[in-house]
Motif scaffolding. Sequence first.
Motif, PDB file in Angstrom:
ATOM      1  N   GLU A  81     -23.782 -10.374  11.765  1.00  0.00           N
ATOM      2  CA  GLU A  81     -23.401  -9.921  13.094  1.00  0.00           C
ATOM      3  C   GLU A  81     -22.038 -10.466  13.472  1.00  0.00           C
ATOM      4  O   GLU A  81     -21.529 -11.369  12.820  1.00  0.00           O
ATOM      5  CB  GLU A  81     -24.412 -10.425  14.122  1.00  0.00           C
ATOM      6  CG  GLU A  81     -25.723  -9.705  14.053  1.00  0.00           C
ATOM      7  CD  GLU A  81     -26.673 -10.249  15.090  1.00  0.00           C
ATOM      8  OE1 GLU A  81     -26.224 -10.628  16.178  1.00  0.00           O
ATOM      9  OE2 GLU A  81     -27.870 -10.290  14.810  1.00  0.00           O
ATOM     10  N   SER A  82     -21.476  -9.941  14.564  1.00  0.00           N
ATOM     11  CA  SER A  82     -20.227 -10.528  15.032  1.00  0.00           C
ATOM     12  C   SER A  82     -20.512 -11.951  15.485  1.00  0.00           C
ATOM     13  O   SER A  82     -21.557 -12.230  16.062  1.00  0.00           O
ATOM     14  CB  SER A  82     -19.609  -9.697  16.153  1.00  0.00           C
ATOM     15  OG  SER A  82     -20.580  -9.274  17.054  1.00  0.00           O
ATOM     16  N   VAL A 137     -15.262   8.397   9.774  1.00  0.00           N
ATOM     17  CA  VAL A 137     -16.012   8.416   8.507  1.00  0.00           C
ATOM     18  C   VAL A 137     -15.266   9.168   7.407  1.00  0.00           C
ATOM     19  O   VAL A 137     -15.279   8.753   6.243  1.00  0.00           O
ATOM     20  CB  VAL A 137     -17.425   9.013   8.644  1.00  0.00           C
ATOM     21  CG1 VAL A 137     -18.368   7.994   9.173  1.00  0.00           C
ATOM     22  CG2 VAL A 137     -17.452  10.267   9.450  1.00  0.00           C
ATOM     23  N   HIS A 144     -19.626  -5.108   8.686  1.00  0.00           N
ATOM     24  CA  HIS A 144     -20.920  -5.158   9.357  1.00  0.00           C
ATOM     25  C   HIS A 144     -21.757  -3.972   8.909  1.00  0.00           C
ATOM     26  O   HIS A 144     -22.918  -3.855   9.281  1.00  0.00           O
ATOM     27  CB  HIS A 144     -20.725  -5.150  10.874  1.00  0.00           C
ATOM     28  CG  HIS A 144     -20.126  -3.880  11.368  1.00  0.00           C
ATOM     29  ND1 HIS A 144     -18.767  -3.676  11.372  1.00  0.00           N
ATOM     30  CD2 HIS A 144     -20.676  -2.750  11.805  1.00  0.00           C
ATOM     31  CE1 HIS A 144     -18.524  -2.461  11.819  1.00  0.00           C
ATOM     32  NE2 HIS A 144     -19.666  -1.871  12.088  1.00  0.00           N
ATOM     33  N   LEU A 192     -23.740  -2.194   6.202  1.00  0.00           N
ATOM     34  CA  LEU A 192     -24.374  -2.504   4.919  1.00  0.00           C
ATOM     35  C   LEU A 192     -24.170  -1.392   3.899  1.00  0.00           C
ATOM     36  O   LEU A 192     -24.074  -1.665   2.704  1.00  0.00           O
ATOM     37  CB  LEU A 192     -25.871  -2.750   5.116  1.00  0.00           C
ATOM     38  CG  LEU A 192     -26.244  -4.175   5.485  1.00  0.00           C
ATOM     39  CD1 LEU A 192     -27.710  -4.241   5.810  1.00  0.00           C
ATOM     40  CD2 LEU A 192     -25.924  -5.119   4.355  1.00  0.00           C
ATOM     41  N   SER A 193     -24.096  -0.138   4.359  1.00  0.00           N
ATOM     42  CA  SER A 193     -23.942   0.923   3.367  1.00  0.00           C
ATOM     43  C   SER A 193     -22.549   0.872   2.732  1.00  0.00           C
ATOM     44  O   SER A 193     -22.395   1.201   1.561  1.00  0.00           O
ATOM     45  CB  SER A 193     -24.223   2.289   3.995  1.00  0.00           C
ATOM     46  OG  SER A 193     -23.427   2.483   5.120  1.00  0.00           O
ATOM     47  N   VAL A 194     -21.534   0.455   3.499  1.00  0.00           N
ATOM     48  CA  VAL A 194     -20.191   0.303   2.932  1.00  0.00           C
ATOM     49  C   VAL A 194     -20.180  -0.826   1.909  1.00  0.00           C
ATOM     50  O   VAL A 194     -19.659  -0.680   0.802  1.00  0.00           O
ATOM     51  CB  VAL A 194     -19.154   0.050   4.050  1.00  0.00           C
ATOM     52  CG1 VAL A 194     -17.826  -0.380   3.472  1.00  0.00           C
ATOM     53  CG2 VAL A 194     -18.968   1.293   4.888  1.00  0.00           C
ATOM     54  N   GLY A 250     -22.740  -1.946   0.293  1.00  0.00           N
ATOM     55  CA  GLY A 250     -23.542  -1.487  -0.837  1.00  0.00           C
ATOM     56  C   GLY A 250     -22.749  -0.591  -1.769  1.00  0.00           C
ATOM     57  O   GLY A 250     -22.944  -0.604  -2.981  1.00  0.00           O
ATOM     58  N   HIS A 251     -21.834   0.186  -1.192  1.00  0.00           N
ATOM     59  CA  HIS A 251     -21.015   1.087  -2.000  1.00  0.00           C
ATOM     60  C   HIS A 251     -19.940   0.323  -2.777  1.00  0.00           C
ATOM     61  O   HIS A 251     -19.637   0.640  -3.921  1.00  0.00           O
ATOM     62  CB  HIS A 251     -20.360   2.111  -1.078  1.00  0.00           C
ATOM     63  CG  HIS A 251     -19.401   3.034  -1.764  1.00  0.00           C
ATOM     64  ND1 HIS A 251     -19.811   3.980  -2.663  1.00  0.00           N
ATOM     65  CD2 HIS A 251     -18.048   3.125  -1.701  1.00  0.00           C
ATOM     66  CE1 HIS A 251     -18.750   4.629  -3.116  1.00  0.00           C
ATOM     67  NE2 HIS A 251     -17.673   4.137  -2.549  1.00  0.00           N
ATOM     68  N   LEU A 307     -30.496  -5.123  -2.621  1.00  0.00           N
ATOM     69  CA  LEU A 307     -30.207  -4.507  -1.323  1.00  0.00           C
ATOM     70  C   LEU A 307     -30.771  -3.091  -1.287  1.00  0.00           C
ATOM     71  O   LEU A 307     -31.400  -2.674  -0.316  1.00  0.00           O
ATOM     72  CB  LEU A 307     -28.694  -4.489  -1.105  1.00  0.00           C
ATOM     73  CG  LEU A 307     -28.180  -3.833   0.169  1.00  0.00           C
ATOM     74  CD1 LEU A 307     -28.482  -4.693   1.369  1.00  0.00           C
ATOM     75  CD2 LEU A 307     -26.688  -3.587   0.091  1.00  0.00           C
ATOM     76  N   ARG A 308     -30.554  -2.337  -2.370  1.00  0.00           N
ATOM     77  CA  ARG A 308     -31.021  -0.942  -2.403  1.00  0.00           C
ATOM     78  C   ARG A 308     -32.535  -0.866  -2.392  1.00  0.00           C
ATOM     79  O   ARG A 308     -33.122   0.043  -1.829  1.00  0.00           O
ATOM     80  CB  ARG A 308     -30.512  -0.258  -3.674  1.00  0.00           C
ATOM     81  CG  ARG A 308     -29.016  -0.089  -3.648  1.00  0.00           C
ATOM     82  CD  ARG A 308     -28.581   1.189  -4.306  1.00  0.00           C
ATOM     83  NE  ARG A 308     -27.144   1.340  -4.128  1.00  0.00           N
ATOM     84  CZ  ARG A 308     -26.256   0.866  -4.991  1.00  0.00           C
ATOM     85  NH1 ARG A 308     -26.644   0.269  -6.096  1.00  0.00           N
ATOM     86  NH2 ARG A 308     -24.974   1.000  -4.766  1.00  0.00           N
ATOM     87  N   LEU A 341     -31.900  -7.383   9.266  1.00  0.00           N
ATOM     88  CA  LEU A 341     -30.585  -6.730   9.262  1.00  0.00           C
ATOM     89  C   LEU A 341     -30.649  -5.450   8.449  1.00  0.00           C
ATOM     90  O   LEU A 341     -30.113  -4.411   8.828  1.00  0.00           O
ATOM     91  CB  LEU A 341     -29.539  -7.679   8.678  1.00  0.00           C
ATOM     92  CG  LEU A 341     -28.081  -7.317   8.928  1.00  0.00           C
ATOM     93  CD1 LEU A 341     -27.736  -7.439  10.393  1.00  0.00           C
ATOM     94  CD2 LEU A 341     -27.165  -8.199   8.111  1.00  0.00           C
ATOM     95  N   ALA A 385     -32.576  -2.779  10.345  1.00  0.00           N
ATOM     96  CA  ALA A 385     -31.833  -2.208  11.468  1.00  0.00           C
ATOM     97  C   ALA A 385     -30.756  -1.239  11.000  1.00  0.00           C
ATOM     98  O   ALA A 385     -30.327  -0.376  11.755  1.00  0.00           O
ATOM     99  CB  ALA A 385     -31.200  -3.328  12.292  1.00  0.00           C
ATOM    100  N   SER A 386     -30.318  -1.381   9.741  1.00  0.00           N
ATOM    101  CA  SER A 386     -29.187  -0.566   9.297  1.00  0.00           C
ATOM    102  C   SER A 386     -29.623   0.738   8.658  1.00  0.00           C
ATOM    103  O   SER A 386     -28.808   1.607   8.404  1.00  0.00           O
ATOM    104  CB  SER A 386     -28.341  -1.324   8.274  1.00  0.00           C
ATOM    105  OG  SER A 386     -28.236  -2.652   8.639  1.00  0.00           O
TER     106      SER A 386
END
Lengths: 245, 287
Positions: free
Chosen positions: A40-41, A172, A198, A200-202, A204-205, A227-228, A240, A243-244
Amino acid sequence: MMLDIDTLNVWFGSGRDRVDAVKAATFSVARGESFGLVGESGSGKSTILRAISGLAPQWSGRMVVDGTPLTKTRPKAFYKAVQMVFQDPYASLHPRHSVDQVLGETLHLHGFGDIDARVVKLLDDVGLGQKFRFRYPHQLSGGQRQRVAIARALAPEPQLLLLDEPTSALDVSVQGEILNLLVDLRRDRGLTFVMVSHDLSVVGHMCERLAVMQNGQIVEVLGVDALRQNAATHPYAQSLLAASI
Amino acid sequence: MMDTLLDVEDLWVRFPSRQGVFDAVRGVSFTLGRERLGIVGESGSGKSMTGRAILRLIRPPGIVEAKQIALNGDNLMEKSEKDMRAVRGQKISMVMQDPKFSLNPVMTIGAQIIEAYRQHNRTNHADAYAKAVEMLQAVSIRDADRVMRAYPHEMSGGMGQRVMIAMMLIPNPQILIADEPTSALDVSVQRQVLDIMDGLVKERGMGLIFISHDLNLVADFCDRVLIMYAGRIVEVCEASKLSQAKHPYTRGLLNALPRLDAPRDHLEVLQRDPAWSTAPSVSGRVA
């Protein structure tokens, strides 16, 4: 190991106003690897990057970049090897310097001779081309500005690139272009990335491994496969992830 | 299907500039019932301008034109500025992107909420105070009495946004326009704020216009989605069927997103077709 961080503490202020932003962070990043920091921030992820690059003066612990332990003052070679790309391309470029000046000054400060040829090459490398060379930041879109910021970071031919939320200020569609550019640059130049995000998909990529941070502490380091598969073990990391998605 | 709260027909927003007139919103039509309507698009697609134009918040030299913007059959375009003040806040409320810039930094939260309440209701201070505390509790703020005494800088982003929502809800509006209400917030806090808005929309039967650039969030949270590109609506679809959207722009945006469950070396890059920005706007009206 390209980067080795051992029990790093970073704090701001002193006495009653002291804030411990990073507490005993430990991780290492291999050469050519891409490592993510999520949280988080206020969890201290950007502060770690700032401590590595020398922008956070109060720290203790051990940081080793490419076999050389870091001290309070950094040698010139350090700034050649480690470069940073910031979150907001609107704020990180000088509004009254043209792209040519921005890149030319960086090259000059790092002692390169063939500045003209290198500016041309850098602009081609980040997919901008020559027609952008004499433009000012306000004449560029957000994505183009971030490309200039990446070109500036690449100018001294670094080995380690610190990316602080490089796409969170972008749309995007533009985010996709910048992430593709970063993937290509890493492959072509054998760069090592430490990336804060912040999203997670970025991460993860882009990354092979990532650390989840909470309140200045790294609570879990996991591989992208974990993670996946949603296989985080720490409760905060799990929440986290939940939530994402 | 359902009763229509808001009917927007052929809305244009124009800004004259030295290079000629710039059309920020071009002939947008849609209706809003008691539902959650999402508006998505990139920056510059005119989604925020649409939200502001409904409340007639666009100031000269900006020009707003529309066949009608009807709130329960009452055309807002024909109202005087004085009458509009009775609409803003009372009937249609707006939550802005960043609570840091929407709250007064030198007033306590309590004083601001009470001021907003007494603007619309003739009551004494004690009643207003009680109402303000009640509102803060409605948005899941636990120690409301402490928050009433606090200043905006003592709040976290999520708390600030909840205070903003509380303030907007006091006059019990029929329509809430939320312009990127969660973009400045962390994912975990984002969820809480959305849940609160969702609960309020359901309980009070409000209509919600949810403006966002985040496709996944909108698909998850809204009932119906308008996709905007270059000031026009290019596609209207059910939020649950957003993943099967047909327009190449929507498809491009969806494919440009990195996905945890489907790793790829390269993300698809959106190829823009100039025809998208000249094609007429799709109507988002429900008959």
